[in-house]
Design an enzyme around this catalytic site. Structure first.
Site, mmCIF file in Angstrom:
data_model
loop_
_atom_site.group_PDB
_atom_site.id
_atom_site.type_symbol
_atom_site.label_atom_id
_atom_site.label_comp_id
_atom_site.label_asym_id
_atom_site.label_seq_id
_atom_site.Cartn_x
_atom_site.Cartn_y
_atom_site.Cartn_z
ATOM 1 N N PRO A 66 7.398 11.762 -0.004
ATOM 2 C CA PRO A 66 8.522 12.504 0.574
ATOM 3 C C PRO A 66 8.088 13.669 1.456
ATOM 4 O O PRO A 66 8.752 14.003 2.425
ATOM 5 C CB PRO A 66 9.286 12.988 -0.666
ATOM 6 C CG PRO A 66 9.011 11.931 -1.688
ATOM 7 C CD PRO A 66 7.599 11.501 -1.445
ATOM 8 N N GLU A 102 -5.266 -2.079 11.446
ATOM 9 C CA GLU A 102 -3.855 -1.916 11.114
ATOM 10 C C GLU A 102 -3.048 -1.517 12.344
ATOM 11 O O GLU A 102 -1.917 -1.989 12.553
ATOM 12 C CB GLU A 102 -3.708 -0.857 10.021
ATOM 13 C CG GLU A 102 -4.314 -1.284 8.683
ATOM 14 C CD GLU A 102 -4.334 -0.157 7.668
ATOM 15 O OE1 GLU A 102 -3.469 0.735 7.761
ATOM 16 O OE2 GLU A 102 -5.215 -0.160 6.792
ATOM 17 N N THR A 156 6.659 -0.565 2.280
ATOM 18 C CA THR A 156 6.944 -1.950 2.653
ATOM 19 C C THR A 156 6.503 -2.877 1.529
ATOM 20 O O THR A 156 5.407 -2.720 0.978
ATOM 21 C CB THR A 156 6.198 -2.317 3.953
ATOM 22 O OG1 THR A 156 6.657 -1.461 5.003
ATOM 23 C CG2 THR A 156 6.458 -3.768 4.333
ATOM 24 N N ARG A 174 24.711 -13.561 34.291
ATOM 25 C CA ARG A 174 25.750 -12.532 34.278
ATOM 26 C C ARG A 174 26.283 -12.280 35.695
ATOM 27 O O ARG A 174 25.499 -12.080 36.633
ATOM 28 C CB ARG A 174 25.191 -11.229 33.712
ATOM 29 C CG ARG A 174 26.256 -10.148 33.553
ATOM 30 C CD ARG A 174 25.638 -8.823 33.140
ATOM 31 N NE ARG A 174 26.675 -7.814 32.913
ATOM 32 C CZ ARG A 174 26.444 -6.513 32.894
ATOM 33 N NH1 ARG A 174 25.221 -6.054 33.081
ATOM 34 N NH2 ARG A 174 27.439 -5.669 32.678
ATOM 35 N N ILE A 214 0.863 -1.180 0.000
ATOM 36 C CA ILE A 214 0.000 0.000 0.000
ATOM 37 C C ILE A 214 0.898 1.229 0.000
ATOM 38 O O ILE A 214 1.836 1.333 0.792
ATOM 39 C CB ILE A 214 -0.990 0.002 1.184
ATOM 40 C CG1 ILE A 214 -1.916 1.232 1.097
ATOM 41 C CG2 ILE A 214 -0.287 -0.104 2.523
ATOM 42 C CD1 ILE A 214 -3.139 1.121 2.004
ATOM 43 N N ALA A 215 0.642 2.132 -0.935
ATOM 44 C CA ALA A 215 1.503 3.305 -1.131
ATOM 45 C C ALA A 215 0.782 4.556 -0.647
ATOM 46 O O ALA A 215 0.001 5.160 -1.386
ATOM 47 C CB ALA A 215 1.899 3.424 -2.602
#
Length: 382
Positions: free
Chosen positions: A131, A247, A161, A273, A126-127
């Site tokens: 910019p 989403e 993506t 540790r 998905i675009a």
């Protein structure tokens, strides 16, 4: 960590959880380092994911999907995050793009595109971002103008993506700039042999290096008007707002899985540790830090699980999804930072998982709507 089981993960999902865990461990993890160097997964990986039944999990079987629910998407998403496997952009492909097509495309288009997405033959993207326009979608400049039976599209997109492999791209464009948000539409672009379509470079990121993120350019690119995700112009912004709650839950779930992995690894590391003649976990500062993080994780898990229950009932509101996304990702980044500190110098070494989580997690406060924008969305409901 406790043996707590999320209330939305019922018995059949427990079985799927094992399959998802095995898929990530066997098909993705062994290749992560090589993919990170080439900045993308192999194209055949998508077809392999389709063969394993890991694509379009919540799309009906009549369209080639697995016939599951968003819970199946959520489980695979969490498992990728737990195993620090950000390579395969399936959340965008299956969790986002496929659902836009399912909800808004024509029956003919669903039959044409979804089965090929389920098999991995087509990769979806998905675009939205440009910019000069990221979280502020109303500021996009990409333009689609009618000409005959086509749209002629000009503009550029960035941070996309799956942009390198994508065969099917949902392009957010202005079909009527004078109308602002109401002049925004989504047009489905089939990239094969498409004149005027050009992929730019794969962008080099500080984290999630194996997942391709690309620039896209459209120069008098002609796309049939029938590919409008509609059926009428000007619905794009509404469509985006309708799909964003799910989403944003995808991102919140990934943050939850990441928190669990960071804490599990750090508890184990501090048990081994040595500091000042003791193990790190025997020091009060370490114990208090771990107690704080475990509390934060428990709160996050309870909240996000409640959101998941609402998603599956169709009851999750946009503002609550925004809360889950911004708060979950903020806490995840804080926990990863604290866990890295408890690893000492080794936490800064990429051979340790916590170092990879540190660079992978940072983007989560930005994509899906930056956390500042999400707070503004929440504030408007007060």
């Amino acid at each position: 960590m406790t043996d707590y089981q999320s209330p939305w993960i019922v018995d059949d999902l427990v079985i799927f959880q094992e399959s998802a865990r095995r898929f990530v461990a066997e098909e993705l993890l062994p290749n992560e380092e090589r993919w990170a160097k080439q900045q993308r997964v192999d194209r055949d990986t998508w077809r392999r994911a389709g063969e394993c039944g890991m694509l379009l999990l919540s799309i009906p079987e009549e369209y080639g999907g697995m016939g599951g629910s968003f819970a199946h998407d959520a489980i695979l998403n969490i498992e990728q995050s737990r195993q620090i496997s950000a390579s395969l952009g399936n959340n965008v492909h299956s969790g986002i793009v496929a659902h836009y097509i399912l909800r808004y495309a024509s029956e003919e288009q669903k039959q044409k595109w979804l089965p090929k997405m389920a098999s991995g033959e087509l990769v979806g993207a998905i675009a939205m971002s440009e910019p000069g326009a990221g979280s502020d979608l109303q500021a996009i400049k990409c333009r689609a103008v009618k000409d005959g039976d086509d749209y002629v599209i000009n503009g550029s997109k960035t941070f996309i993506t799956n942009g390198y492999h994508a065969d099917l791209i949902l392009v957010v464009a202005k079909t009527d700039p004078e109308k602002g948000a109401k002049g925004t539409s989504i047009i489905v672009v089939e990239t094969e042999n498409l004149a005027g379509f050009r992929r730019g470079r794969i962008l080099e990121k500080i984290g999630q290096k194996a997942q391709d993120t690309a620039e896209l350019f459209f120069d008098d690119m002609r796309v049939p008007q029938a590919n409008l995700l509609g059926p009428v112009e000007g619905q794009g912004f509404i469509q985006l707002m309708q799909q964003l709650p799910q989403e944003r839950m995808i991102i919140a779930l990934a943050a939850l899985g990441g928190m669990e992995r960071a804490l599990t690894d750090t508890i184990e590391y501090t048990r081994n540790r040595k500091l000042f003649g003791k193990t790190s976990i025997d020091l009060q500062n370490t114990r208090f830090k771990l107690a704080e993080m475990q509390t934060t994780y428990t709160i996050a898990r309870t909240f996000i699980d409640d959101c998941m229950v609402k998603v599956l009932k169709g009851e999750l509101t946009g503002e609550v999804a925004a809360m889950a996304k911004w708060w979950g990702t903020q806490r995840y980044c804080e926990i990863v930072d604290e866990c890295l500190q408890l690893h000492g110098g080794y936490g800064y070494m990429v051979e340790y998982p916590i170092a990879r989580q540190y660079v992978n997690s940072r983007i989560m406060k930005i994509f899906g709507g930056s956390n500042e924008v999400l707070k503004e969305i929440i504030a408007r409901t007060l």
